[in-house]
Design an enzyme around this catalytic site. Structure first.
Site: not given
Ligand code: NAP
Ligand code: MG
Length: 510
Positions: A185, A239, A242, A244, A261, A295, A396
């Site tokens: 997804k 992602g 929160e 996670g 992650e 991230c 963050e």
């Molecule tokens: P996000 O809002 O947490 O979303 C990540 C993914 O989860 C998206 O595909 C999102 O779908 C989906 N999602 C949202 N709500 C969900 C739920 N209730 N259940 C299951 N899945 C759900 O993160 P983001 O805003 O896309 O990305 C930024 C974040 O990613 C930052 O915090 C960054 O630090 C982190 N990140 C971490 C790494 C690492 O390797 N540690 C690498 C890259 C990014 P939708 O898009 O449809 O909302």
């Protein structure tokens, strides 16, 4: 729907080896964050669509040939997929630039080439030794013991918008390499490069149907269908911390394997003997690569008091010269942020920093150039006199905002560096490698770069301590996260089991 929202290309769901619309036939536009232009219409799956994809992946795992193939066979197929993807390198890079707002440099020199390299790495690693002997067994009877690494099953894989292609590779490639089947997804804001990747893979016809499925749609619908389904064996999520936490809670109901992650607030520590020219530019690269939307960005910079004024002056002087502009312009250093709401979030944190008493040595504003008016652009911000307990040093931001923190003694810097809920990465700058390694050893983070930053390699593990995650991606560590461990014990002597049964109980049964 306005004219700009009627971009003609339609992307459907890829389920069981075929492309099809979602049941409700709903689509949503996906945009170019630099221009606001709609790029394509993307299918919005509902929970039933997600369930069909899970069933396809389940069938392909339980009945299909993929998990039963030899590692060498899977490796050969994955290498052919890597070759196929390689042919579209330039197109994929253009797509990443358009949909994710990555600069030309990032998309063409980093995202896609590195993604392809990592895909190929796992394709080669797929031919791994699934059997490991267990050295010595303490039972008194003679036996041969070995461990067999097996695929886990159906993997639900959920990825963010900041590195869409690379994150898709980090999920799909190791999962398939270990013999699993996948439902991917992508993030709703940036689905295009993953969709194109799956199109290219599908055109090769090399994977059995159902091995790789892709479902676009809202995270709280599609993502949740994956995390809660009893037919999914593992969730791999990248992602925010929160979401996670929510994913982990949802996955608990069926005790799925979970790798996470998550976010970071990584410290970047300058030691007083660092080579300053390299450290200045390295610190800018650490935080402003992709506008701080990484991230592991080095968002907290710790500078010794003895160097503070000089270092900050040089940092600000050079940061001022960074070019904010359209991604396709080769001179652009900072492209747009991903969305209006991300831009507003960054501006909110700048206000928070000012209210907390941090000094804006460089204050990022929206640029006034007319060609940037429809995108989510903002200049870089450097806050000085930041205290580590300020919100701008603890939360963050995910934007081009650097918090510079002064320290007197190195042990104070290390203590503050570790004083965070996160533990993803860190940087240390010093001319004395022994000293830098001693600092690295004390940092609670999954990766520490010494005299460099953002150097993520296919062969080395990447992942977080503390609330930055669970598990590791990349390297053999990443591959093994997609395997179950089965111990097989072969008795070599009679009586076969412990004395208390064969010697004592068995004779009475005669
Ligand atoms: P996000 O809002 O947490 O979303 C990540 C993914 O989860 C998206 O595909 C999102 O779908 C989906 N999602 C949202 N709500 C969900 C739920 N209730 N259940 C299951 N899945 C759900 O993160 P983001 O805003 O896309 O990305 C930024 C974040 O990613 C930052 O915090 C960054 O630090 C982190 N990140 C971490 C790494 C690492 O390797 N540690 C690498 C890259 C990014 P939708 O898009 O449809 O909302
Ligand atoms: Mg989000």
């Amino acid at each position: 729907m306005s004219d700009s929202e009627t971009a003609s290309k339609l992307y459907n769901l890829y389920i069981g080896g075929a492309w099809r619309a979602g049941r409700a036939e709903r689509y949503a536009p996906t945009y170019n964050p630099a221009t606001g232009e709609a790029l394509a219409q993307v299918a919005q799956a509902d929970a039933d669509d997600a369930h069909e994809a899970i069933l396809a992946a389940r069938g392909a795992f339980d009945e299909g040939p993929w998990p039963q193939m030899t590692p060498a066979e899977r490796s050969r197929i994955l290498l052919q997929l890597a070759d196929a993807l390689q042919e579209y390198e330039a197109e994929l890079a253009d797509l990443e630039m358009a949909n994710a707002g990555c600069t030309w440099r990032k998309s063409h020199l980093l995202d896609i080439p590195v993604g392809l390299l990592h895909f190929r790495y796992f394709a080669e690693l797929a031919d791994f030794d699934m059997l490991e002997p267990v050295p010595q067994i303490t039972f008194p009877t003679l036996s041969y013991n070995f461990v067999r690494r097996e695929p886990i099953g159906v993997c639900g894989q959920i990825i963010p918008w900041n590195f869409p292609f690379l994150m898709a590779v980090w999920k799909i490639a190791p999962a398939l390499a270990a013999g699993n089947t996948v439902v991917l997804k992508p993030a709703s804001l940036t689905p295009l490069s993953a969709l194109r990747m799956v199109e290219i893979i599908a055109e090769t016809d090399l994977l059995p149907p159902g091995v790789l499925n892709l479902v676009t749609g809202p995270g709280d619908v599609v993502g949740q269908a994956l995390t809660q389904s009893p037919l999914v064996d593992k969730i791999a999520f990248t992602g925010s911390t929160e979401v996670g936490r929510e994913v982990m809670r949802q996955a608990a109901s069926t005790v799925k394997k979970v790798t996470l992650e998550l976010g970071g607030k990584s410290p970047n520590i300058l030691l007083d003997d660092a080579e300053l020219d390299i450290a200045v530019d390295g610190s800018l690269w650490a935080v402003f690569m992709h506008n701080g939307q990484a991230c592991e960005s080095g968002t907290r910079l710790f500078v010794p008091a003895s160097l503070y004024d000089e270092f900050v002056a040089r940092l600000v002087d050079r940061a001022r010269r960074l070019v904010v502009g359209l991604p396709e312009d080769g001179m652009t250093d900072l492209g747009p942020l991903i969305s209006r709401s991300q831009l507003e979030r960054v501006e909110r944190y700048i206000e928070i920093g000012l209210a907390e008493g941090a000094q804006p040595a460089l204050l990022g504003r929206r640029p006034s150039a007319p060609e940037l008016a429809c995108g989510h652009f903002i200049g870089p911000t450097i806050f000085t006199d930041v205290r580590n307990d300020m919100r701008i040093a603890q939360e963050e931001i995910f934007g081009p905002v650097l918090a510079v923190i002064r320290y007197e003694r190195l042990e104070d810097a290390i203590r503050m560096a570790n004083d965070t809920i996160y533990g993803l990465a860190a940087g240390v700058w010093s001319a004395d490698v022994d000293r830098a390694i001693k600092v690295a050893e004390q940092l609670r983070a999954g990766t520490v770069w010494i005299n460099d930053y953002h150097m993520i390699s296919a062969e080395a593990p990447f992942g977080g301590y503390k609330q930055s995650g669970i598990g590791r991606e990349l390297g053999t560590w990443g591959l093994l996260e997609y395997t179950e461990v089965k111990h097989i014990h072969v008795a070599l002597t009679r009586p076969r089991a412990a004395r208390f049964w064969y010697d004592i109980v068995a004779p009475r049964l005669d």
